[in-house]
Enzyme design. Structure first.
Site, PDB file in Angstrom:
ATOM      1  N   ASP A 193     -10.974  17.968   2.444  1.00  0.00           N
ATOM      2  CA  ASP A 193      -9.516  17.998   2.472  1.00  0.00           C
ATOM      3  C   ASP A 193      -9.033  17.585   3.865  1.00  0.00           C
ATOM      4  OD1 ASP A 193      -7.193  19.657   0.801  1.00  0.00           O
ATOM      5  OD2 ASP A 193      -6.909  19.688   2.972  1.00  0.00           O
ATOM      6  N   ASN A 201       2.754  13.534   6.888  1.00  0.00           N
ATOM      7  CA  ASN A 201       3.908  13.116   6.078  1.00  0.00           C
ATOM      8  C   ASN A 201       5.225  13.445   6.770  1.00  0.00           C
ATOM      9  OD1 ASN A 201       2.726  11.902   3.795  1.00  0.00           O
ATOM     10  ND2 ASN A 201       2.178  13.901   2.964  1.00  0.00           N
ATOM     11  N   ASP A 210       0.277   7.836   2.670  1.00  0.00           N
ATOM     12  CA  ASP A 210      -0.486   6.994   1.736  1.00  0.00           C
ATOM     13  C   ASP A 210      -1.501   6.135   2.482  1.00  0.00           C
ATOM     14  OD1 ASP A 210       0.925   8.035  -0.319  1.00  0.00           O
ATOM     15  OD2 ASP A 210       2.158   6.250  -0.708  1.00  0.00           O
ATOM     16  N   GLU A 236      -4.467  15.646  -1.217  1.00  0.00           N
ATOM     17  CA  GLU A 236      -5.231  15.144  -0.064  1.00  0.00           C
ATOM     18  C   GLU A 236      -6.661  15.680  -0.122  1.00  0.00           C
ATOM     19  OE1 GLU A 236      -2.633  17.298   0.131  1.00  0.00           O
ATOM     20  OE2 GLU A 236      -2.851  18.700   1.804  1.00  0.00           O
TER      21      GLU A 236
END
Ligand SMILES: [Mg+2]
Length: 316
Positions: A193, A201, A210, A236
């Site tokens: 992760d 973000n 992304d 993620e």
């Protein structure tokens, strides 16, 4: 496409060693149809034309010097590229066994001279219709097949990263489990992760997020073997299956991935930054099943998150 437009593109090859016969047949077709016409005066010329132009129909004289019509037809039927082209024999031979030979050679019809003009035209049209419908069906089948393959691929692939999706890796793990049952093999799992992904973000925007997901997917692809399966498990989160890999080796693989991710410089829209990942590693345990092995990797990942992140934790 209207029927007539379709016939406009239709190509009929007429083969006869007698120029007068070619002329008669050609005139009948020219006056009554819109087919494209081509002519050949011997078997070799005919085969050459057929393999180059793939006509929709061949009207074939039987009696020709060097290579007779039966032989031309047999050759044409032997080649997968031309085997579906219908052949109608047109001949002065009238014995029943001649017709039988024609069908045996692969002809779809056998018309004796002198022929009845309207009957000849009807027969040609009937066989052409059959051929064109079959061609259309084949095209449709191909399109359908391609659509199925695309859908299948979409259903098994994560669209952003191109990695296997959750459903796909579940299938592949089940296949691997049954392979292990048969061959006594084994495999390990890495659940990992991205640390503080929300912050990426929030700071740089979702496009940057992304970009990070895609870049990490590439790093994993580069650092893993062909037989390893990498999946995007969740937002993620990634799950990796390593066939024929024991726990120690899998930990080493995870450590290599951790290093590679950490040292990669992310460059997006003029910003440069780096991210880290936390890894949980488990070995598939036959006794407790696949779900349990995934949970063990997940628990190890959780422990890693709780104890500082950017680390590899081996399941208990
Ligand atoms: Mg002849």
């Amino acid at each position: 496409m209207s029927a007539e437009t379709q016939y406009n593109k239709t190509l009929v090859l007429i083969v006869d060693d007698n120029p007068q016969n070619l002329k008669v047949l050609g005139n009948i077709l020219r006056e009554n149809t819109t087919y494209g016409l081509a002519f050949a005066m011997n078997g070799f010329e005919a085969l050459e034309f057929i393999s180059a132009k793939k006509p929709d129909m061949v009207l074939l004289d039987v009696m020709m010097p060097d290579m007779d019509g039966y032989e031309v037809c047999r050759q044409l039927k032997k080649d997968p590229a031309t085997e579906n082209i219908p052949v109608i024999f047109i001949t002065a031979k009238t014995e029943a066994e001649d017709a039988v030979m024609g069908f045996e050679a692969g002809g779809v019809d056998y018309i004796s001279k002198p022929f009845h003009e309207q009957e000849l035209l009807m027969r040609i049209r009937t066989h052409l219709d059959l051929k064109l419908s079959r061609d259309m069906l084949e095209d449709k089948n191909k399109e359908l097949q391609q659509a199925y393959e695309t859908i299948e691929k979409l259903a098994l692939t994560d669209s952003l990263t191109g990695l296997a999706n959750r459903r796909s890796i579940m299938n592949l793990m089940l296949i691997e489990v049954s392979r292990c049952d048969r061959n006594g093999g084994y495999f390990s799992l890495i659940m990992c992760d991205i640390d503080f992904f929300k912050k990426v973000n929030d700071t740089y925007g979702h496009d940057a997020g992304d970009y990070v997901l895609k870049t990490i997917s590439d790093i994993m692809r580069t650092n893993l073997r062909q037989q390893d399966v990498i999946s995007r498990w969740g937002g993620e989160e990634f799950l990796i299956m390593l066939p024929q890999t024991d726990l120690d080796k899998a930990v080493a693989v995870a450590e290599k991935l951790r290093e590679a991710v950490k040292s990669a410089v992310m460059s997006f829209a003029g910003e440069h930054f780096s991210v880290t990942m936390t890894f949980g590693v488990s070995r598939f345990d036959k006794g407790s099943g696949i779900e349990h092995s995934i949970k063990k990797a997940d628990d190890a990942l959780y422990t890693g998150k709780q104890t500082g992140r950017n680390k590899v934790v081996m399941a208990e």
